[in-house]
Scaffold this motif. Structure first.
Motif, PDB file in Angstrom:
ATOM      1  N   SER A  29       0.838  -1.189   0.000  1.00  0.00           N
ATOM      2  CA  SER A  29       0.000   0.000   0.000  1.00  0.00           C
ATOM      3  C   SER A  29       0.873   1.238   0.000  1.00  0.00           C
ATOM      4  CB  SER A  29      -0.921   0.010   1.224  1.00  0.00           C
ATOM      5  OG  SER A  29      -1.569   1.253   1.353  1.00  0.00           O
ATOM      6  N   ASP A  30       0.845   1.989  -1.085  1.00  0.00           N
ATOM      7  CA  ASP A  30       1.623   3.230  -1.156  1.00  0.00           C
ATOM      8  C   ASP A  30       1.142   4.232  -0.114  1.00  0.00           C
ATOM      9  OD1 ASP A  30       3.087   2.198  -3.251  1.00  0.00           O
ATOM     10  OD2 ASP A  30       1.856   3.141  -4.798  1.00  0.00           O
ATOM     11  N   GLU A  31      -0.182   4.267   0.100  1.00  0.00           N
ATOM     12  CA  GLU A  31      -0.736   5.204   1.079  1.00  0.00           C
ATOM     13  C   GLU A  31      -0.212   4.907   2.480  1.00  0.00           C
ATOM     14  OE1 GLU A  31      -5.077   6.905   2.594  1.00  0.00           O
ATOM     15  OE2 GLU A  31      -4.942   4.906   1.698  1.00  0.00           O
ATOM     16  N   VAL A  32      -0.226   3.637   2.872  1.00  0.00           N
ATOM     17  CA  VAL A  32       0.270   3.265   4.199  1.00  0.00           C
ATOM     18  C   VAL A  32       1.755   3.554   4.316  1.00  0.00           C
ATOM     19  CG1 VAL A  32       0.711   1.323   5.748  1.00  0.00           C
ATOM     20  CG2 VAL A  32      -1.514   1.549   4.631  1.00  0.00           C
ATOM     21  N   ASP A  33       2.512   3.247   3.284  1.00  0.00           N
ATOM     22  CA  ASP A  33       3.960   3.488   3.321  1.00  0.00           C
ATOM     23  C   ASP A  33       4.257   4.974   3.501  1.00  0.00           C
ATOM     24  OD1 ASP A  33       6.736   2.316   2.865  1.00  0.00           O
ATOM     25  OD2 ASP A  33       6.690   3.915   1.353  1.00  0.00           O
ATOM     26  N   GLN A  34       3.530   5.828   2.792  1.00  0.00           N
ATOM     27  CA  GLN A  34       3.756   7.267   2.899  1.00  0.00           C
ATOM     28  C   GLN A  34       3.451   7.774   4.306  1.00  0.00           C
ATOM     29  OE1 GLN A  34       1.327   8.930  -0.211  1.00  0.00           O
ATOM     30  NE2 GLN A  34       2.583   8.064  -1.854  1.00  0.00           N
ATOM     31  N   VAL A  35       2.340   7.298   4.883  1.00  0.00           N
ATOM     32  CA  VAL A  35       1.975   7.736   6.227  1.00  0.00           C
ATOM     33  C   VAL A  35       3.003   7.246   7.242  1.00  0.00           C
ATOM     34  CG1 VAL A  35       0.258   7.533   8.063  1.00  0.00           C
ATOM     35  CG2 VAL A  35      -0.482   7.891   5.702  1.00  0.00           C
ATOM     36  N   LEU A  36       3.440   6.006   7.117  1.00  0.00           N
ATOM     37  CA  LEU A  36       4.433   5.467   8.061  1.00  0.00           C
ATOM     38  C   LEU A  36       5.746   6.231   7.988  1.00  0.00           C
ATOM     39  CD1 LEU A  36       3.864   1.606   7.682  1.00  0.00           C
ATOM     40  CD2 LEU A  36       3.378   2.998   9.699  1.00  0.00           C
ATOM     41  N   ARG A  41      -5.042 -17.694   5.951  1.00  0.00           N
ATOM     42  CA  ARG A  41      -4.212 -17.807   7.152  1.00  0.00           C
ATOM     43  C   ARG A  41      -4.443 -16.602   8.048  1.00  0.00           C
ATOM     44  NH1 ARG A  41       2.098 -16.319   5.736  1.00  0.00           N
ATOM     45  NH2 ARG A  41       1.749 -14.326   4.703  1.00  0.00           N
ATOM     46  N   GLU A  42      -4.146 -16.778   9.303  1.00  0.00           N
ATOM     47  CA  GLU A  42      -4.221 -15.688  10.268  1.00  0.00           C
ATOM     48  C   GLU A  42      -2.819 -15.156  10.516  1.00  0.00           C
ATOM     49  OE1 GLU A  42      -6.401 -17.457  13.608  1.00  0.00           O
ATOM     50  OE2 GLU A  42      -8.101 -16.254  12.957  1.00  0.00           O
ATOM     51  N   GLY A  43      -2.629 -13.870  10.315  1.00  0.00           N
ATOM     52  CA  GLY A  43      -1.338 -13.251  10.573  1.00  0.00           C
ATOM     53  C   GLY A  43      -0.354 -13.427   9.432  1.00  0.00           C
ATOM     54  N   GLY A  44       0.752 -12.700   9.521  1.00  0.00           N
ATOM     55  CA  GLY A  44       1.845 -12.859   8.579  1.00  0.00           C
ATOM     56  C   GLY A  44       1.738 -12.043   7.308  1.00  0.00           C
ATOM     57  N   VAL A  45       0.697 -11.218   7.164  1.00  0.00           N
ATOM     58  CA  VAL A  45       0.526 -10.419   5.953  1.00  0.00           C
ATOM     59  C   VAL A  45       0.747  -8.940   6.227  1.00  0.00           C
ATOM     60  CG1 VAL A  45      -1.105  -9.701   4.156  1.00  0.00           C
ATOM     61  CG2 VAL A  45      -1.058 -12.089   4.908  1.00  0.00           C
ATOM     62  N   ILE A  46       0.112  -8.404   7.257  1.00  0.00           N
ATOM     63  CA  ILE A  46       0.130  -6.969   7.511  1.00  0.00           C
ATOM     64  C   ILE A  46       1.313  -6.537   8.360  1.00  0.00           C
ATOM     65  CG2 ILE A  46      -1.197  -5.060   8.520  1.00  0.00           C
ATOM     66  CD1 ILE A  46      -3.743  -6.701   7.930  1.00  0.00           C
ATOM     67  N   ASP A  47       1.509  -7.182   9.497  1.00  0.00           N
ATOM     68  CA  ASP A  47       2.535  -6.743  10.445  1.00  0.00           C
ATOM     69  C   ASP A  47       3.951  -6.713   9.855  1.00  0.00           C
ATOM     70  OD1 ASP A  47       0.777  -6.176  12.451  1.00  0.00           O
ATOM     71  OD2 ASP A  47       1.009  -8.096  13.473  1.00  0.00           O
ATOM     72  N   PRO A  48       4.386  -7.707   9.062  1.00  0.00           N
ATOM     73  CA  PRO A  48       5.747  -7.644   8.527  1.00  0.00           C
ATOM     74  C   PRO A  48       6.012  -6.403   7.676  1.00  0.00           C
ATOM     75  CG  PRO A  48       4.886  -9.861   8.314  1.00  0.00           C
ATOM     76  CD  PRO A  48       3.737  -8.994   8.740  1.00  0.00           C
ATOM     77  N   VAL A  49       5.001  -5.934   6.950  1.00  0.00           N
ATOM     78  CA  VAL A  49       5.178  -4.744   6.118  1.00  0.00           C
ATOM     79  C   VAL A  49       5.361  -3.510   6.994  1.00  0.00           C
ATOM     80  CG1 VAL A  49       4.091  -3.274   4.380  1.00  0.00           C
ATOM     81  CG2 VAL A  49       3.845  -5.759   4.245  1.00  0.00           C
ATOM     82  N   ILE A  50       4.519  -3.372   8.020  1.00  0.00           N
ATOM     83  CA  ILE A  50       4.634  -2.233   8.933  1.00  0.00           C
ATOM     84  C   ILE A  50       5.952  -2.284   9.688  1.00  0.00           C
ATOM     85  CG2 ILE A  50       3.618  -1.133  10.967  1.00  0.00           C
ATOM     86  CD1 ILE A  50       0.885  -2.121   9.971  1.00  0.00           C
ATOM     87  N   ASP A  51       6.314  -3.462  10.187  1.00  0.00           N
ATOM     88  CA  ASP A  51       7.542  -3.607  10.963  1.00  0.00           C
ATOM     89  C   ASP A  51       8.776  -3.284  10.133  1.00  0.00           C
ATOM     90  OD1 ASP A  51       6.107  -4.307  13.196  1.00  0.00           O
ATOM     91  OD2 ASP A  51       6.328  -6.468  12.876  1.00  0.00           O
ATOM     92  N   GLN A  69      13.385   0.468   9.485  1.00  0.00           N
ATOM     93  CA  GLN A  69      14.171   1.441   8.737  1.00  0.00           C
ATOM     94  C   GLN A  69      14.244   2.780   9.465  1.00  0.00           C
ATOM     95  OE1 GLN A  69      12.329   1.717   4.898  1.00  0.00           O
ATOM     96  NE2 GLN A  69      12.800  -0.404   4.327  1.00  0.00           N
ATOM     97  N   ARG A  70      13.138   3.148  10.094  1.00  0.00           N
ATOM     98  CA  ARG A  70      13.071   4.429  10.802  1.00  0.00           C
ATOM     99  C   ARG A  70      13.547   4.322  12.253  1.00  0.00           C
ATOM    100  NH1 ARG A  70       7.901   7.852  10.587  1.00  0.00           N
ATOM    101  NH2 ARG A  70       9.481   9.285  11.392  1.00  0.00           N
ATOM    102  N   LYS A  71      13.919   3.126  12.671  1.00  0.00           N
ATOM    103  CA  LYS A  71      14.369   2.878  14.038  1.00  0.00           C
ATOM    104  C   LYS A  71      13.292   3.309  15.047  1.00  0.00           C
ATOM    105  CE  LYS A  71      19.255   3.237  12.850  1.00  0.00           C
ATOM    106  NZ  LYS A  71      20.558   3.905  13.119  1.00  0.00           N
ATOM    107  N   MET A  72      12.059   2.925  14.728  1.00  0.00           N
ATOM    108  CA  MET A  72      10.923   3.223  15.597  1.00  0.00           C
ATOM    109  C   MET A  72      10.302   1.932  16.109  1.00  0.00           C
ATOM    110  SD  MET A  72       8.903   6.202  13.456  1.00  0.00           S
ATOM    111  CE  MET A  72       7.541   6.251  14.655  1.00  0.00           C
ATOM    112  N   LYS A  73       9.577   2.041  17.185  1.00  0.00           N
ATOM    113  CA  LYS A  73       8.807   0.919  17.708  1.00  0.00           C
ATOM    114  C   LYS A  73       7.358   1.362  17.882  1.00  0.00           C
ATOM    115  CE  LYS A  73      12.538  -1.446  20.185  1.00  0.00           C
ATOM    116  NZ  LYS A  73      12.988  -1.992  21.498  1.00  0.00           N
ATOM    117  N   ARG A  74       6.457   0.389  17.819  1.00  0.00           N
ATOM    118  CA  ARG A  74       5.056   0.707  18.030  1.00  0.00           C
ATOM    119  C   ARG A  74       4.797   1.025  19.498  1.00  0.00           C
ATOM    120  NH1 ARG A  74       1.501  -3.333  14.189  1.00  0.00           N
ATOM    121  NH2 ARG A  74       3.249  -4.264  13.090  1.00  0.00           N
TER     122      ARG A  74
END
Length: 344
Positions: free
Chosen positions: A83-90, A181-191, A196-201
């Protein structure tokens, strides 16, 4: 140490409440016909490849913005979410908030925690060495046997599990066979972006204090089958037997960003039935564990309102059902005067 269950079985399996993002099933879609064994074959084809996912919700507090990604589980196994939109916001976010959930805080050290693992494993099984056939009504066990033969042929140990745990294990097997499947699709992209930004949730978890984990496990092991367990078990079988095509359709809707389909479905009550089974136990009542879902929302609201005050841009994730239900998280923000904007 923070003790998930391994430290407390009846708390860590809060999968049914949506803390990790429960799937939604639309009751308005026509269901395919069952096979001779009463199980509906999958007719929906799950999508694959690179998919954009849904657009972001926006919550405004003046010139401060909270972007929220509605999450869905399960999702198609073979998609890559981009998602380009999510990447830009992150890339611009001052803070990234984790999804709501619970954590159990127990005053035990690491090595003492390890000694609790055998007790936790025993607590996941029926008391007195009973098997599912011993504790379930005959008609319910007959339905179970058909589905187990279909989705978990090698799962011999599953017959010793408590019904709620066995039902969830079978459900995950059925999802896998259906291309989900449950999990493994969304979180790895955000993480990946956060790394890269050296941030944590920033956590938004509701912390539950457990003073006596060993005693709690001992109490739970003594608990026998309750009516709520049977309701959870039966409704989970209903989903496996009849609703997997709709589950797949909703997974597809999330993957391709079809918000109209995501919004039109209502969260099915079987997850809530199973949450009730977990928390309506003497073990939980004895320790004052009640009203967990409302307390989870209150904790999330506390963190979010703080973020909206201090940050120009905040990013958060919430299960779709919590976004769109009338008394959900967004409704609570609107009630406090925040401006909410749906995805295009």
């Amino acid at each position: 140490m923070r003790l998930s269950f391994y430290g407390m079985v009846w708390l860590s399996l809060w999968v049914w409440s949506g803390a990790a993002g429960a799937q939604e099933v639309s009751g308005s879609e026509s269901a395919p016909s069952p096979t001779a064994d009463g199980v509906i074959d999958m007719e929906a084809v799950v999508v694959a490849g690179v998919q954009p996912g849904p657009g972001l919700w926006k919550v405004r507090n003046g010139d401060h913005l909270l972007y929220i990604l509605g999450t869905q589980s399960p999702l198609p196994k073979n998609i890559t979410w981009r998602s380009d939109e999510v990447d830009q916001v992150l890339q611009l976010a001052d803070e990234v908030l984790a999804s709501p959930g619970i954590t159990v805080d127990a005053d035990v050290g690491f090595f003492r925690g390890l000694t609790l693992l055998p007790s936790a494993l025993k607590a996941s099984k029926n008391p007195d060495g009973q098997k599912l056939q011993d504790v379930l009504p005959a008609d319910l066990y007959a339905r179970w046997s058909v589905l187990k033969q279909r989705y978990a042929r090698r799962g011999g140990g599953i017959e010793k599990k408590r019904p709620v745990i066995a039902a969830y294990q079978l459900y995950t097997e059925a999802l896998s066979d259906s291309g989900l499947r449950e999990g493994g699709v969304i979180d790895p992209v955000i993480d990946s972006v956060l790394k890269q930004r050296k941030m944590k949730r920033t956590p938004t978890l509701l912390k539950l204090k457990l003073e006596d984990p060993r005693e709690a496990l001992t109490d739970f092991r003594k608990e026998t089958l309750k009516p709520e367990d049977l309701v959870c078990f039966s409704r989970t079988l209903d989903v496996i037997e009849r609703d997997l095509p709709q589950v797949a359709a909703r997974a597809n809707a999330w993957a391709v960003g079809d918000w109209s389909s995501l919004r039109s479905g209502a969260r099915q009550d079987w997850q809530q039935a199973c949450a009730t089974a977990w928390f309506n136990t003497e073990t939980a009542r004895k320790r004052g564990i009640s009203g967990v879902e409302a307390r989870m929302q209150a904790r999330w609201m506390e963190v979010v309102e703080g973020a909206l005050q201090k940050n120009r841009i905040t990013f958060a994730t919430l299960p779709v059902w919590q976004l769109v239900k009338p008394d959900g998280y967004l409704a609570a923000l609107q009630a406090k005067g925040y401006e909410v904007e749906a995805p295009e």
